[in-house]
Motif scaffolding. Structure first.
Motif, PDB file in Angstrom:
ATOM      1  N   MET A   1       0.858  -1.190   0.000  1.00  0.00           N
ATOM      2  CA  MET A   1       0.000   0.000   0.000  1.00  0.00           C
ATOM      3  C   MET A   1       0.888   1.232   0.000  1.00  0.00           C
ATOM      4  SD  MET A   1      -2.816   1.126   2.813  1.00  0.00           S
ATOM      5  CE  MET A   1      -3.851  -0.247   2.334  1.00  0.00           C
ATOM      6  N   PRO A   2       0.532   2.262  -0.793  1.00  0.00           N
ATOM      7  CA  PRO A   2       1.358   3.467  -0.828  1.00  0.00           C
ATOM      8  C   PRO A   2       1.267   4.240   0.462  1.00  0.00           C
ATOM      9  CG  PRO A   2      -0.681   3.804  -2.050  1.00  0.00           C
ATOM     10  CD  PRO A   2      -0.635   2.360  -1.680  1.00  0.00           C
ATOM     11  N   PRO A   3       2.302   5.007   0.783  1.00  0.00           N
ATOM     12  CA  PRO A   3       2.200   5.880   1.952  1.00  0.00           C
ATOM     13  C   PRO A   3       1.171   6.961   1.726  1.00  0.00           C
ATOM     14  CG  PRO A   3       4.186   6.380   0.704  1.00  0.00           C
ATOM     15  CD  PRO A   3       3.595   5.149   0.098  1.00  0.00           C
ATOM     16  N   LEU A   4       0.710   7.588   2.806  1.00  0.00           N
ATOM     17  CA  LEU A   4      -0.213   8.709   2.679  1.00  0.00           C
ATOM     18  C   LEU A   4       0.414   9.792   1.816  1.00  0.00           C
ATOM     19  CD1 LEU A   4      -1.465   8.919   6.328  1.00  0.00           C
ATOM     20  CD2 LEU A   4      -2.816   8.248   4.357  1.00  0.00           C
ATOM     21  N   GLY A   5      -0.421  10.390   0.991  1.00  0.00           N
ATOM     22  CA  GLY A   5       0.076  11.405   0.083  1.00  0.00           C
ATOM     23  C   GLY A   5       0.342  10.846  -1.300  1.00  0.00           C
ATOM     24  N   ALA A   6       0.532   9.496  -1.407  1.00  0.00           N
ATOM     25  CA  ALA A   6       0.677   8.866  -2.703  1.00  0.00           C
ATOM     26  C   ALA A   6      -0.709   8.625  -3.287  1.00  0.00           C
ATOM     27  CB  ALA A   6       1.452   7.555  -2.574  1.00  0.00           C
ATOM     28  N   ALA A   7      -0.756   8.275  -4.552  1.00  0.00           N
ATOM     29  CA  ALA A   7      -2.050   8.061  -5.198  1.00  0.00           C
ATOM     30  C   ALA A   7      -2.815   6.957  -4.500  1.00  0.00           C
ATOM     31  CB  ALA A   7      -1.829   7.696  -6.666  1.00  0.00           C
ATOM     32  N   GLY A   8      -4.053   7.260  -4.138  1.00  0.00           N
ATOM     33  CA  GLY A   8      -4.907   6.252  -3.508  1.00  0.00           C
ATOM     34  C   GLY A   8      -4.650   6.050  -2.051  1.00  0.00           C
ATOM     35  N   GLY A   9      -3.706   6.788  -1.435  1.00  0.00           N
ATOM     36  CA  GLY A   9      -3.378   6.556  -0.036  1.00  0.00           C
ATOM     37  C   GLY A   9      -4.372   7.202   0.899  1.00  0.00           C
ATOM     38  N   SER A  60      10.740   4.784   4.938  1.00  0.00           N
ATOM     39  CA  SER A  60      11.474   3.878   5.825  1.00  0.00           C
ATOM     40  C   SER A  60      10.561   2.847   6.490  1.00  0.00           C
ATOM     41  CB  SER A  60      12.209   4.687   6.900  1.00  0.00           C
ATOM     42  OG  SER A  60      11.278   5.283   7.804  1.00  0.00           O
ATOM     43  N   LEU A  61       9.249   3.016   6.333  1.00  0.00           N
ATOM     44  CA  LEU A  61       8.283   2.161   7.024  1.00  0.00           C
ATOM     45  C   LEU A  61       7.619   1.143   6.104  1.00  0.00           C
ATOM     46  CD1 LEU A  61       6.635   4.975   9.161  1.00  0.00           C
ATOM     47  CD2 LEU A  61       8.056   3.105  10.032  1.00  0.00           C
ATOM     48  N   SER A  62       8.095   1.025   4.873  1.00  0.00           N
ATOM     49  CA  SER A  62       7.422   0.162   3.904  1.00  0.00           C
ATOM     50  C   SER A  62       7.372  -1.293   4.357  1.00  0.00           C
ATOM     51  CB  SER A  62       8.095   0.268   2.534  1.00  0.00           C
ATOM     52  OG  SER A  62       9.474  -0.058   2.616  1.00  0.00           O
ATOM     53  N   GLU A  63       8.455  -1.784   4.923  1.00  0.00           N
ATOM     54  CA  GLU A  63       8.481  -3.179   5.364  1.00  0.00           C
ATOM     55  C   GLU A  63       7.529  -3.413   6.531  1.00  0.00           C
ATOM     56  OE1 GLU A  63      11.659  -6.559   6.980  1.00  0.00           O
ATOM     57  OE2 GLU A  63      12.390  -4.698   6.069  1.00  0.00           O
ATOM     58  N   LEU A  64       7.528  -2.494   7.500  1.00  0.00           N
ATOM     59  CA  LEU A  64       6.643  -2.626   8.653  1.00  0.00           C
ATOM     60  C   LEU A  64       5.185  -2.567   8.221  1.00  0.00           C
ATOM     61  CD1 LEU A  64       6.023  -2.743  11.685  1.00  0.00           C
ATOM     62  CD2 LEU A  64       6.328  -0.249  11.755  1.00  0.00           C
ATOM     63  N   VAL A  65       4.837  -1.612   7.366  1.00  0.00           N
ATOM     64  CA  VAL A  65       3.452  -1.461   6.919  1.00  0.00           C
ATOM     65  C   VAL A  65       3.004  -2.686   6.135  1.00  0.00           C
ATOM     66  CG1 VAL A  65       1.972  -0.125   5.365  1.00  0.00           C
ATOM     67  CG2 VAL A  65       3.420   1.042   7.014  1.00  0.00           C
ATOM     68  N   SER A  66       3.883  -3.230   5.310  1.00  0.00           N
ATOM     69  CA  SER A  66       3.551  -4.448   4.575  1.00  0.00           C
ATOM     70  C   SER A  66       3.271  -5.597   5.535  1.00  0.00           C
ATOM     71  CB  SER A  66       4.704  -4.811   3.633  1.00  0.00           C
ATOM     72  OG  SER A  66       4.437  -6.035   2.969  1.00  0.00           O
ATOM     73  N   ALA A  72      -3.017  -0.699   7.736  1.00  0.00           N
ATOM     74  CA  ALA A  72      -1.930   0.197   8.148  1.00  0.00           C
ATOM     75  C   ALA A  72      -1.425   1.033   6.987  1.00  0.00           C
ATOM     76  CB  ALA A  72      -0.776  -0.607   8.737  1.00  0.00           C
ATOM     77  N   GLN A  73      -1.095   2.289   7.268  1.00  0.00           N
ATOM     78  CA  GLN A  73      -0.502   3.194   6.306  1.00  0.00           C
ATOM     79  C   GLN A  73       0.699   3.882   6.945  1.00  0.00           C
ATOM     80  OE1 GLN A  73      -1.449   4.485   3.175  1.00  0.00           O
ATOM     81  NE2 GLN A  73      -3.615   4.024   2.887  1.00  0.00           N
ATOM     82  N   ALA A  74       1.732   4.115   6.149  1.00  0.00           N
ATOM     83  CA  ALA A  74       2.837   4.963   6.565  1.00  0.00           C
ATOM     84  C   ALA A  74       2.503   6.396   6.230  1.00  0.00           C
ATOM     85  CB  ALA A  74       4.121   4.545   5.858  1.00  0.00           C
ATOM     86  N   GLY A  75       2.924   7.313   7.083  1.00  0.00           N
ATOM     87  CA  GLY A  75       2.688   8.727   6.828  1.00  0.00           C
ATOM     88  C   GLY A  75       3.744   9.569   7.494  1.00  0.00           C
ATOM     89  N   THR A  76       3.588  10.859   7.384  1.00  0.00           N
ATOM     90  CA  THR A  76       4.451  11.782   8.103  1.00  0.00           C
ATOM     91  C   THR A  76       3.942  11.922   9.537  1.00  0.00           C
ATOM     92  OG1 THR A  76       3.118  13.707   7.527  1.00  0.00           O
ATOM     93  CG2 THR A  76       4.869  13.070   5.972  1.00  0.00           C
ATOM     94  N   VAL A  77       4.747  12.542  10.370  1.00  0.00           N
ATOM     95  CA  VAL A  77       4.313  12.841  11.734  1.00  0.00           C
ATOM     96  C   VAL A  77       3.035  13.672  11.704  1.00  0.00           C
ATOM     97  CG1 VAL A  77       4.928  14.156  13.796  1.00  0.00           C
ATOM     98  CG2 VAL A  77       6.600  12.605  12.762  1.00  0.00           C
TER      99      VAL A  77
END
Length: 261
Positions: A1-9, A60-66, A72-77
């Motif tokens: 899944m893309p991080p927040l801010g990416a298409a579809g996130g 840096s969170l792609s592995e954890l989010v996967s 779950a989504q990765a995002g900024t603070v």
């Protein structure tokens, strides 16, 4: 899944509810270390959406989010703070002052901070017990609905001890806050994550479950006599409400200035 801010996130919606009737929230998590990641695992297991962030950025969170899965989504603070109905703050104590001003204003914040002089350096107002760690962090988060939680249990015990409501093996966590409404919201959230809750009082009393106190970590061990160098591989034991209440009541305040770790 893309991080927040990416298409579809965007966070997915959940129809599940907490046991007290609250809509299942999106949980923002600032800090992807051991405790933040452990709480994230409980949250997705409970059907909650999670937005997790760290100081290194979403990539840096792609592995954890996967590993956490589609809730779950990765995002900024800033994403975690904005999108979270509640926010778990799990960063080193000396990093709290670097958060953007007003970031958590108006948010329910569950703070896992502890003071470790070996990591954080010496902090005079903690060493002389002018304030507790919780009071210090709250003062740096103006407007936040602040609750101290998840700071007194080893990270690897968090998923191991979680149980559904009503389980005979349900363990209990203490929380502290000066805000009764925030405390009630935090208790409902923690219940949904798999733990009962004991009200440990105000932030001025939160020393009862800070490092070296009777309410800290060893309370959750199957064998409380295990040596310190084996704590990270220790086996947890069910810790019911009465045991936590007894530990909090018996606690004596630690001389923080004498602590080295």
């Amino acid at each position: 899944m893309p991080p927040l801010g990416a298409a579809g996130g965007h966070p997915r919606q959940s129809s599940r509810t907490l046991s007290k009737g609250y809509a299942m929230p999106t949980l923002g998590i600032i800090g992807s270390g051991n405790i933040g990641s452990a709480v994230a695992r409980l949250a997705v297991a409970a059907g909650m959406n999670v937005v997790i962030a760290n100081s290194r950025g979403p990539e840096s969170l792609s592995e954890l989010v996967s590993d956490l899965g589609p809730l779950a989504q990765a995002g900024t603070v800033e994403d975690a703070a904005k999108l979270g109905d509640a926010v778990v703050l799990s960063i080193p104590l000396n990093a709290v002052s670097a958060l953007p001003d007003g970031l958590l204003a108006g948010k329910i914040v569950l703070d896992t901070s502890n003071y470790y002089p070996s990591r954080d350096g010496r902090i005079a107002e903690l060493d002389d017990s002018t304030v507790t760690t919780s009071e210090l962090v709250q003062s740096r988060l103006p407007g936040a609905q602040y609750v101290k939680a998840f700071n007194n249990i080893l990270a690897h015990h968090i998923p191991l001890l979680a149980r559904p409501a009503g389980s005979a093996e349900r363990s209990t966590l203490p929380i502290a806050s000066d805000d009764d409404s925030a405390k009630a919201e935090a208790a409902a959230l923690i219940d949904g994550l798999g733990y009962d809750v004991v009200d440990a009082g105000t932030l001025a009393e939160s020393w009862r479950f800070e490092p070296d106190s009777a309410g800290y970590t060893r309370l959750y061990l199957a064998d409380a006599s295990i040596p310190d160098d084996q704590l990270m591989s220790s086996v947890p034991g069910t810790t019911p409400k009465a045991k936590v209440e007894s530990a909090l009541a018996s606690a004596t305040r630690v001389n923080v200035a004498e602590r080295l770790f």
